[in-house]
Scaffold this motif. Structure first.
Motif, mmCIF file in Angstrom:
data_model
loop_
_atom_site.group_PDB
_atom_site.id
_atom_site.type_symbol
_atom_site.label_atom_id
_atom_site.label_comp_id
_atom_site.label_asym_id
_atom_site.label_seq_id
_atom_site.Cartn_x
_atom_site.Cartn_y
_atom_site.Cartn_z
ATOM 1 N N PRO A 258 0.804 -1.230 0.000
ATOM 2 C CA PRO A 258 0.000 0.000 0.000
ATOM 3 C C PRO A 258 0.835 1.278 0.000
ATOM 4 C CG PRO A 258 -0.921 -1.592 1.535
ATOM 5 C CD PRO A 258 0.373 -2.180 1.056
ATOM 6 N N TYR A 259 1.978 1.257 0.679
ATOM 7 C CA TYR A 259 2.840 2.441 0.695
ATOM 8 C C TYR A 259 3.418 2.701 -0.701
ATOM 9 C CZ TYR A 259 6.742 5.512 1.897
ATOM 10 O OH TYR A 259 7.625 6.564 1.953
ATOM 11 N N THR A 260 3.846 1.643 -1.381
ATOM 12 C CA THR A 260 4.370 1.789 -2.741
ATOM 13 C C THR A 260 3.290 2.334 -3.668
ATOM 14 O OG1 THR A 260 5.725 -0.177 -2.316
ATOM 15 C CG2 THR A 260 5.654 0.616 -4.566
ATOM 16 N N ILE A 261 2.079 1.820 -3.532
ATOM 17 C CA ILE A 261 0.961 2.281 -4.362
ATOM 18 C C ILE A 261 0.717 3.769 -4.164
ATOM 19 C CG2 ILE A 261 -1.539 2.077 -4.710
ATOM 20 C CD1 ILE A 261 -1.230 -0.918 -4.032
ATOM 21 N N ALA A 262 0.753 4.209 -2.902
ATOM 22 C CA ALA A 262 0.549 5.628 -2.604
ATOM 23 C C ALA A 262 1.676 6.485 -3.186
ATOM 24 C CB ALA A 262 0.455 5.836 -1.095
ATOM 25 N N SER A 265 1.276 6.729 -6.979
ATOM 26 C CA SER A 265 0.128 7.538 -7.392
ATOM 27 C C SER A 265 0.464 9.026 -7.430
ATOM 28 C CB SER A 265 -1.055 7.301 -6.449
ATOM 29 O OG SER A 265 -0.842 7.927 -5.199
ATOM 30 N N ALA A 266 1.521 9.415 -6.706
ATOM 31 C CA ALA A 266 1.900 10.825 -6.646
ATOM 32 C C ALA A 266 2.909 11.222 -7.721
ATOM 33 C CB ALA A 266 2.480 11.140 -5.270
ATOM 34 N N VAL A 267 3.367 10.254 -8.524
ATOM 35 C CA VAL A 267 4.348 10.553 -9.572
ATOM 36 C C VAL A 267 3.657 11.258 -10.735
ATOM 37 C CG1 VAL A 267 5.987 9.589 -11.225
ATOM 38 C CG2 VAL A 267 5.753 8.558 -8.965
ATOM 39 N N PRO A 268 4.111 12.450 -11.130
ATOM 40 C CA PRO A 268 3.502 13.131 -12.274
ATOM 41 C C PRO A 268 3.670 12.297 -13.543
ATOM 42 C CG PRO A 268 4.930 14.622 -11.046
ATOM 43 C CD PRO A 268 5.182 13.248 -10.521
ATOM 44 N N GLY A 276 -2.572 5.114 -11.439
ATOM 45 C CA GLY A 276 -3.894 5.394 -10.868
ATOM 46 C C GLY A 276 -4.392 6.735 -11.369
ATOM 47 N N GLU A 277 -5.677 6.977 -11.287
ATOM 48 C CA GLU A 277 -6.260 8.178 -11.858
ATOM 49 C C GLU A 277 -5.978 9.408 -11.023
ATOM 50 O OE1 GLU A 277 -10.354 7.361 -12.391
ATOM 51 O OE2 GLU A 277 -10.032 5.744 -13.829
ATOM 52 N N GLU A 278 -5.857 9.272 -9.728
ATOM 53 C CA GLU A 278 -5.607 10.411 -8.856
ATOM 54 C C GLU A 278 -4.723 9.982 -7.691
ATOM 55 O OE1 GLU A 278 -9.654 10.149 -6.165
ATOM 56 O OE2 GLU A 278 -9.687 11.302 -8.030
ATOM 57 N N PRO A 279 -3.985 10.940 -7.104
ATOM 58 C CA PRO A 279 -3.080 10.587 -6.004
ATOM 59 C C PRO A 279 -3.827 10.017 -4.797
ATOM 60 C CG PRO A 279 -2.598 12.777 -6.861
ATOM 61 C CD PRO A 279 -3.875 12.354 -7.484
ATOM 62 N N ILE A 280 -3.192 9.062 -4.140
ATOM 63 C CA ILE A 280 -3.726 8.506 -2.893
ATOM 64 C C ILE A 280 -3.061 9.248 -1.744
ATOM 65 C CG2 ILE A 280 -3.877 6.456 -1.445
ATOM 66 C CD1 ILE A 280 -3.764 4.789 -4.038
ATOM 67 N N LYS A 339 -8.805 0.598 -5.622
ATOM 68 C CA LYS A 339 -10.262 0.734 -5.465
ATOM 69 C C LYS A 339 -10.628 0.892 -3.985
ATOM 70 C CE LYS A 339 -11.455 -1.887 -9.631
ATOM 71 N NZ LYS A 339 -12.061 -3.132 -10.170
ATOM 72 N N ILE A 340 -9.940 0.111 -3.137
ATOM 73 C CA ILE A 340 -10.195 0.216 -1.685
ATOM 74 C C ILE A 340 -9.776 1.597 -1.179
ATOM 75 C CG2 ILE A 340 -9.484 -0.677 0.567
ATOM 76 C CD1 ILE A 340 -9.177 -3.421 -0.780
#
Length: 344
Positions: A258-262, A265-268, A276-280, A339-340
């Motif tokens: 989950p940390y990697t996913i977040a 998600s913030a990489v431009p 992902g569609e928007e940053p987590i 999704k979660i």
């Protein structure tokens, strides 16, 4: 251990003792900078290490090179054939190994001696290790050759560090490391202090030198876009632990922790592939390394956290060959986790 490994880190810990909170305090307190870190670096590859500022990346790089002596664990170096545990070497033995194991520090402004010329700085290592005699023509020719490889002109050898720009100083730092013909180089945030336009020049230089000299890198950075550009394999660190390792492209395409996913998600990105569609957004800040959370260290900020995460620290789970994730839900694909996260 695979024969293509150059360096192997096994259950490495680095604790820094802290002063007592009061005169009558009995309990010893430690800042737990690195906790049970294990990974291997293969010959000729760039292993990227990424994470938030303060997570222990730079401390790990220094502990591997024994600039900080680890609290426990092993660092096995295979450069000489038979494995050598660097943690068991005396200062004198480590001094002999320094020529194989070099570091390029983050700040080129403070890592160069202002009283020495660039030629002296680059030549000091080869003199110390007996490659050349001080003042010899062979040394001068060698220093100029190393400078040329690093994009520095011969007339710069007589100048002092304050006469150079940040990018040029970092080239001097790289030349200083390269002068000892190392096999393994720790690049500790070596482009973070530079302008973006200069960053690409230094990254291209490191890439060219890697091919020409057969170097192996541990590339430490908090910038995921830089790490993605240079890394063959990747390790993601959170609060002193490596929470995910694997092939860089696979980690970016399908992050499991989950940390990697977040972070991803913030990489431009213009394409947003695997991001992902928007940053987590993660709630709160990174907990203290003095008193880290029980169980999984990330559970205080995790969108996947369950009761088991608070009680039990997850062991590394191999989700595919050579890919390890320290999460109770490592087998759940990244898309399901996103999704979660969006529902939270």
């Amino acid at each position: 251990m695979p024969t293509d490994s150059l360096l192997s880190v096994v259950e490495l810990k680095k604790y820094f003792p802290l002063p007592k909170t009061s005169l009558f305090s009995v309990k010893k307190r430690y800042l737990k900078a690195n906790e049970n870190v294990s990974f291997e670096v293969k010959k000729g590859e760039t292993f990227g290490l990424v994470g938030e500022s303060g997570c222990g990346k730079s401390t790990l790089g220094r502990a591997i090179l024994q600039l900080y002596r680890p609290t426990s664990g092993r660092v096995l170096y295979y450069g000489g054939g038979a494995p050598v545990d660097l943690t068991k070497q005396s200062d004198k033995q480590m001094r002999a190994l320094r020529k194989d194991l070099q570091i390029v520090f983050q700040d080129p402004y403070s890592s160069l001696d202002p009283r020495m010329t660039v030629g002296q700085i680059i030549g000091e290592g080869p003199i110390t290790h007996g490659f050349f005699k001080r003042g010899s023509k062979a040394l001068k020719d060698y220093v100029l050759d190393v400078m040329k490889k690093c994009g520095l002109q011969p007339h710069m050898a007589g100048r002092y560090p304050h006469e150079f720009s940040g990018g040029q100083r970092q080239r001097v730092c790289i030349a200083r490391a390269l002068a000892l013909r190392p096999k393994f180089v720790v690049c500790d945030e070596c482009v973070s202090a530079l302008d973006v336009s200069i960053q690409s020049q230094i990254l291209n230089l490191l890439s060219d030198l890697k091919e020409q000299e057969g170097l192996t890198y541990l590339f430490i950075s908090h910038d995921l876009s830089v790490v993605r550009h240079v890394s063959d394999r990747l390790g993601v660190m959170y609060l002193g632990e490596i929470v995910e390792t694997g092939d860089a492209e696979r980690v970016f395409a399908d992050p499991r922790h989950p940390y990697t996913i977040a972070l991803m998600s913030a990489v431009p990105s213009t394409e947003k592939k695997g991001v992902g569609e928007e940053p987590i957004l993660l709630e709160g800040s990174m907990p203290s390394a003095v008193e880290p959370p029980t169980g999984c260290k990330f559970h205080t900020r995790c969108f996947m956290a369950q009761e088991v995460c608070k009680r039990e620290a997850p062991p590394p789970m191999e989700v595919e060959q050579g890919r390890f994730v320290r999460c109770h839900f490592a087998d759940i694909p990244a898309e399901e986790k996103r999704k979660i996260a969006k529902k939270k």
